[in-house]
Design a protein around this motif. Structure first.
Motif, PDB file in Angstrom:
ATOM      1  N   SER A 109       0.958  -1.309  -0.096  1.00  0.00           N
ATOM      2  CA  SER A 109       0.479   0.551   0.077  1.00  0.00           C
ATOM      3  C   SER A 109       0.823   1.390  -0.871  1.00  0.00           C
ATOM      4  CB  SER A 109      -1.200   0.005   1.005  1.00  0.00           C
ATOM      5  OG  SER A 109      -1.876  -0.978   1.482  1.00  0.00           O
ATOM      6  N   ALA A 110       1.707   1.695   0.466  1.00  0.00           N
ATOM      7  CA  ALA A 110       2.762   2.449   0.980  1.00  0.00           C
ATOM      8  C   ALA A 110       3.404   2.441  -0.792  1.00  0.00           C
ATOM      9  CB  ALA A 110       3.863   2.207   1.967  1.00  0.00           C
ATOM     10  N   ILE A 111       3.945   1.638  -1.014  1.00  0.00           N
ATOM     11  CA  ILE A 111       4.231   1.367  -2.706  1.00  0.00           C
ATOM     12  C   ILE A 111       3.196   2.474  -3.365  1.00  0.00           C
ATOM     13  CG2 ILE A 111       5.789   0.623  -4.729  1.00  0.00           C
ATOM     14  CD1 ILE A 111       6.956  -1.816  -2.548  1.00  0.00           C
ATOM     15  N   PHE A 112       1.846   2.073  -3.550  1.00  0.00           N
ATOM     16  CA  PHE A 112       1.524   2.444  -3.649  1.00  0.00           C
ATOM     17  C   PHE A 112       1.390   3.571  -3.867  1.00  0.00           C
ATOM     18  CE2 PHE A 112      -1.053  -1.489  -4.115  1.00  0.00           C
ATOM     19  CZ  PHE A 112      -0.390  -2.666  -5.375  1.00  0.00           C
ATOM     20  N   GLY A 113       1.019   4.488  -3.140  1.00  0.00           N
ATOM     21  CA  GLY A 113       1.708   5.658  -2.322  1.00  0.00           C
ATOM     22  C   GLY A 113       1.928   6.676  -2.889  1.00  0.00           C
ATOM     23  N   GLY A 114       3.670   5.648  -3.037  1.00  0.00           N
ATOM     24  CA  GLY A 114       4.488   6.487  -3.425  1.00  0.00           C
ATOM     25  C   GLY A 114       4.495   6.434  -5.270  1.00  0.00           C
ATOM     26  N   TYR A 115       4.252   5.710  -5.774  1.00  0.00           N
ATOM     27  CA  TYR A 115       3.814   5.781  -6.810  1.00  0.00           C
ATOM     28  C   TYR A 115       2.789   6.510  -7.632  1.00  0.00           C
ATOM     29  CZ  TYR A 115       3.162   5.036 -12.022  1.00  0.00           C
ATOM     30  OH  TYR A 115       2.882   4.636 -13.397  1.00  0.00           O
ATOM     31  N   TYR A 116       2.088   6.924  -6.811  1.00  0.00           N
ATOM     32  CA  TYR A 116       0.571   8.082  -7.266  1.00  0.00           C
ATOM     33  C   TYR A 116       1.183   9.442  -7.070  1.00  0.00           C
ATOM     34  CZ  TYR A 116      -2.570   4.470  -7.911  1.00  0.00           C
ATOM     35  OH  TYR A 116      -3.478   3.430  -8.965  1.00  0.00           O
ATOM     36  N   ALA A 117       2.161   9.712  -5.626  1.00  0.00           N
ATOM     37  CA  ALA A 117       2.386  10.924  -5.666  1.00  0.00           C
ATOM     38  C   ALA A 117       3.463  11.308  -6.599  1.00  0.00           C
ATOM     39  CB  ALA A 117       3.438  10.978  -3.444  1.00  0.00           C
ATOM     40  N   LEU A 118       4.575  10.443  -6.881  1.00  0.00           N
ATOM     41  CA  LEU A 118       5.469  10.628  -7.952  1.00  0.00           C
ATOM     42  C   LEU A 118       4.452  10.720  -9.388  1.00  0.00           C
ATOM     43  CD1 LEU A 118       8.088   8.499  -6.666  1.00  0.00           C
ATOM     44  CD2 LEU A 118       8.106  10.715  -7.191  1.00  0.00           C
ATOM     45  N   ASN A 119       3.493  10.282  -9.360  1.00  0.00           N
ATOM     46  CA  ASN A 119       2.409  10.250 -11.076  1.00  0.00           C
ATOM     47  C   ASN A 119       1.472  10.709 -11.376  1.00  0.00           C
ATOM     48  OD1 ASN A 119       4.665   8.604 -12.919  1.00  0.00           O
ATOM     49  ND2 ASN A 119       4.490   7.824 -10.919  1.00  0.00           N
ATOM     50  N   PRO A 120       1.264  12.481 -10.656  1.00  0.00           N
ATOM     51  CA  PRO A 120       0.136  13.029  -9.909  1.00  0.00           C
ATOM     52  C   PRO A 120      -0.977  12.561 -11.001  1.00  0.00           C
ATOM     53  CG  PRO A 120       1.790  14.828 -10.145  1.00  0.00           C
ATOM     54  CD  PRO A 120       2.798  13.134 -10.275  1.00  0.00           C
ATOM     55  N   THR A 121      -0.031  13.073 -12.588  1.00  0.00           N
ATOM     56  CA  THR A 121      -1.513  12.357 -13.747  1.00  0.00           C
ATOM     57  C   THR A 121      -2.537  11.696 -13.828  1.00  0.00           C
ATOM     58  OG1 THR A 121       0.072  14.086 -14.625  1.00  0.00           O
ATOM     59  CG2 THR A 121      -1.436  12.764 -15.867  1.00  0.00           C
ATOM     60  N   LYS A 122      -1.677  10.322 -13.125  1.00  0.00           N
ATOM     61  CA  LYS A 122      -2.161   8.977 -13.369  1.00  0.00           C
ATOM     62  C   LYS A 122      -3.270   8.732 -12.163  1.00  0.00           C
ATOM     63  CE  LYS A 122       1.085   6.756 -16.381  1.00  0.00           C
ATOM     64  NZ  LYS A 122       1.761   5.704 -16.462  1.00  0.00           N
ATOM     65  N   ALA A 123      -2.590  10.242 -10.941  1.00  0.00           N
ATOM     66  CA  ALA A 123      -3.513   9.866  -9.358  1.00  0.00           C
ATOM     67  C   ALA A 123      -4.598   9.873 -10.041  1.00  0.00           C
ATOM     68  CB  ALA A 123      -2.213  10.334  -8.154  1.00  0.00           C
ATOM     69  N   ALA A 124      -4.493  10.766 -10.468  1.00  0.00           N
ATOM     70  CA  ALA A 124      -6.246  11.965 -11.055  1.00  0.00           C
ATOM     71  C   ALA A 124      -7.078  11.293 -11.448  1.00  0.00           C
ATOM     72  CB  ALA A 124      -5.719  13.321 -11.641  1.00  0.00           C
ATOM     73  N   ARG A 125      -6.499   9.932 -12.486  1.00  0.00           N
ATOM     74  CA  ARG A 125      -7.119   9.432 -12.951  1.00  0.00           C
ATOM     75  C   ARG A 125      -8.639   8.758 -12.602  1.00  0.00           C
ATOM     76  NH1 ARG A 125      -4.009   6.116 -17.299  1.00  0.00           N
ATOM     77  NH2 ARG A 125      -6.477   5.673 -17.829  1.00  0.00           N
ATOM     78  N   THR A 126     -10.123   8.272 -12.640  1.00  0.00           N
ATOM     79  CA  THR A 126     -11.235   7.737 -12.118  1.00  0.00           C
ATOM     80  C   THR A 126     -10.195   6.051 -11.697  1.00  0.00           C
ATOM     81  OG1 THR A 126     -11.914   9.065 -12.647  1.00  0.00           O
ATOM     82  CG2 THR A 126     -13.046   7.132 -11.784  1.00  0.00           C
ATOM     83  N   ILE A 127      -9.289   5.980 -12.430  1.00  0.00           N
ATOM     84  CA  ILE A 127      -8.785   4.103 -12.388  1.00  0.00           C
ATOM     85  C   ILE A 127      -8.189   3.859 -10.751  1.00  0.00           C
ATOM     86  CG2 ILE A 127      -6.822   4.470 -14.333  1.00  0.00           C
ATOM     87  CD1 ILE A 127      -7.936   1.812 -14.993  1.00  0.00           C
ATOM     88  N   ALA A 128      -7.919   4.647 -10.543  1.00  0.00           N
ATOM     89  CA  ALA A 128      -6.805   5.088  -9.400  1.00  0.00           C
ATOM     90  C   ALA A 128      -7.309   4.918  -8.167  1.00  0.00           C
ATOM     91  CB  ALA A 128      -6.237   6.405  -9.486  1.00  0.00           C
ATOM     92  N   MET A 129      -8.739   5.623  -8.493  1.00  0.00           N
ATOM     93  CA  MET A 129      -9.131   4.972  -6.919  1.00  0.00           C
ATOM     94  C   MET A 129     -10.280   3.882  -7.320  1.00  0.00           C
ATOM     95  SD  MET A 129     -10.371   7.036  -4.074  1.00  0.00           S
ATOM     96  CE  MET A 129     -10.036   8.879  -4.159  1.00  0.00           C
ATOM     97  N   VAL A 130     -10.755   3.654  -8.457  1.00  0.00           N
ATOM     98  CA  VAL A 130     -11.112   2.002  -8.224  1.00  0.00           C
ATOM     99  C   VAL A 130      -9.783   1.232  -7.873  1.00  0.00           C
ATOM    100  CG1 VAL A 130     -11.713   0.171  -9.766  1.00  0.00           C
ATOM    101  CG2 VAL A 130     -12.625   3.081 -10.113  1.00  0.00           C
ATOM    102  N   HIS A 131      -8.920   1.341  -8.435  1.00  0.00           N
ATOM    103  CA  HIS A 131      -7.547   0.289  -8.137  1.00  0.00           C
ATOM    104  C   HIS A 131      -7.593  -0.004  -6.135  1.00  0.00           C
ATOM    105  CE1 HIS A 131      -3.036   0.580  -6.600  1.00  0.00           C
ATOM    106  NE2 HIS A 131      -3.453  -1.550  -7.143  1.00  0.00           N
ATOM    107  N   TYR A 132      -7.482   1.487  -5.970  1.00  0.00           N
ATOM    108  CA  TYR A 132      -7.190   1.527  -3.913  1.00  0.00           C
ATOM    109  C   TYR A 132      -8.659   0.774  -3.667  1.00  0.00           C
ATOM    110  CZ  TYR A 132      -7.888   3.458   0.391  1.00  0.00           C
ATOM    111  OH  TYR A 132      -8.324   3.626   1.851  1.00  0.00           O
ATOM    112  N   GLY A 133     -10.079   1.090  -3.950  1.00  0.00           N
ATOM    113  CA  GLY A 133     -10.717   0.168  -3.911  1.00  0.00           C
ATOM    114  C   GLY A 133     -11.050  -1.105  -3.841  1.00  0.00           C
ATOM    115  N   VAL A 134     -10.741  -1.548  -5.048  1.00  0.00           N
ATOM    116  CA  VAL A 134     -10.950  -2.497  -5.816  1.00  0.00           C
ATOM    117  C   VAL A 134      -9.367  -3.849  -4.370  1.00  0.00           C
ATOM    118  CG1 VAL A 134     -10.212  -5.115  -7.439  1.00  0.00           C
ATOM    119  CG2 VAL A 134     -11.672  -3.224  -8.164  1.00  0.00           C
ATOM    120  N   TYR A 135      -8.299  -3.060  -4.527  1.00  0.00           N
ATOM    121  CA  TYR A 135      -7.365  -3.536  -3.913  1.00  0.00           C
ATOM    122  C   TYR A 135      -7.573  -3.747  -2.264  1.00  0.00           C
ATOM    123  CZ  TYR A 135      -2.841  -3.898  -1.398  1.00  0.00           C
ATOM    124  OH  TYR A 135      -1.636  -4.800  -0.825  1.00  0.00           O
TER     125      TYR A 135
END
Length: 135
Positions: free
Chosen positions: A49-75
């Motif tokens: 989970s911390a690695i996922f958070g770090g990836y999204y922090a380093l990639n804010p464009t991808k973090a803003a995508r709806t699929i990022a929140m879907v990823h969080y919820g499913v995971y």
């Protein structure tokens, strides 16, 4: 920091606390039979989970995508299904194995969602539908 990163980091801390509690319970009781659940709580819940958070922090464009929140919820749904069932299964409830397997498959699906996020193009739309702007 993107909201998704905050969510993953906060969730990681919750799993760290749970992992430490499971480890302490095993140490105090002297029964280490649930060590695979302890390891899964720490590696999938805390570290991944911390690695996922770090990836999204380093990639804010991808973090803003709806699929990022879907990823969080499913995971996290997969972890909530799998981890308690695994812990209880290892404490003498073998009937929970199908639930553990179901949770594992949900977690695996969420990792495929993350792979899609990582390998997809940078251009993205935010949750609001407006073009995502890196911060």
């Amino acid at each position: 920091m993107p909201k998704i990163s905050e969510l993953f980091f906060k969730t990681a801390i919750v799993f760290l606390i749970l992992g430490i509690a499971a480890g302490l319970q095993m140490a105090i009781s002297g029964n280490h039979g649930a060590y695979p659940a302890h390891a899964h709580i720490n590696l999938l819940g805390w570290v991944t989970s911390a690695i996922f958070g770090g990836y999204y922090a380093l990639n804010p464009t991808k973090a803003a995508r709806t699929i990022a929140m879907v990823h969080y919820g499913v995971y996290n749904f997969g972890l909530v299904v799998m981890l308690p069932a695994l812990y209880l299964m290892l404490h003498g409830n073998p009937a929970l194995e199908p639930i553990v397997a179901t949770g594992s498959m949900i977690v695996a699906a969420s990792v495929l969602i993350f792979a899609f996020v990582v390998f997809s193009a940078e251009t993205a739309r935010s949750v609001s539908g407006m073009p995502a702007v890196p911060r």
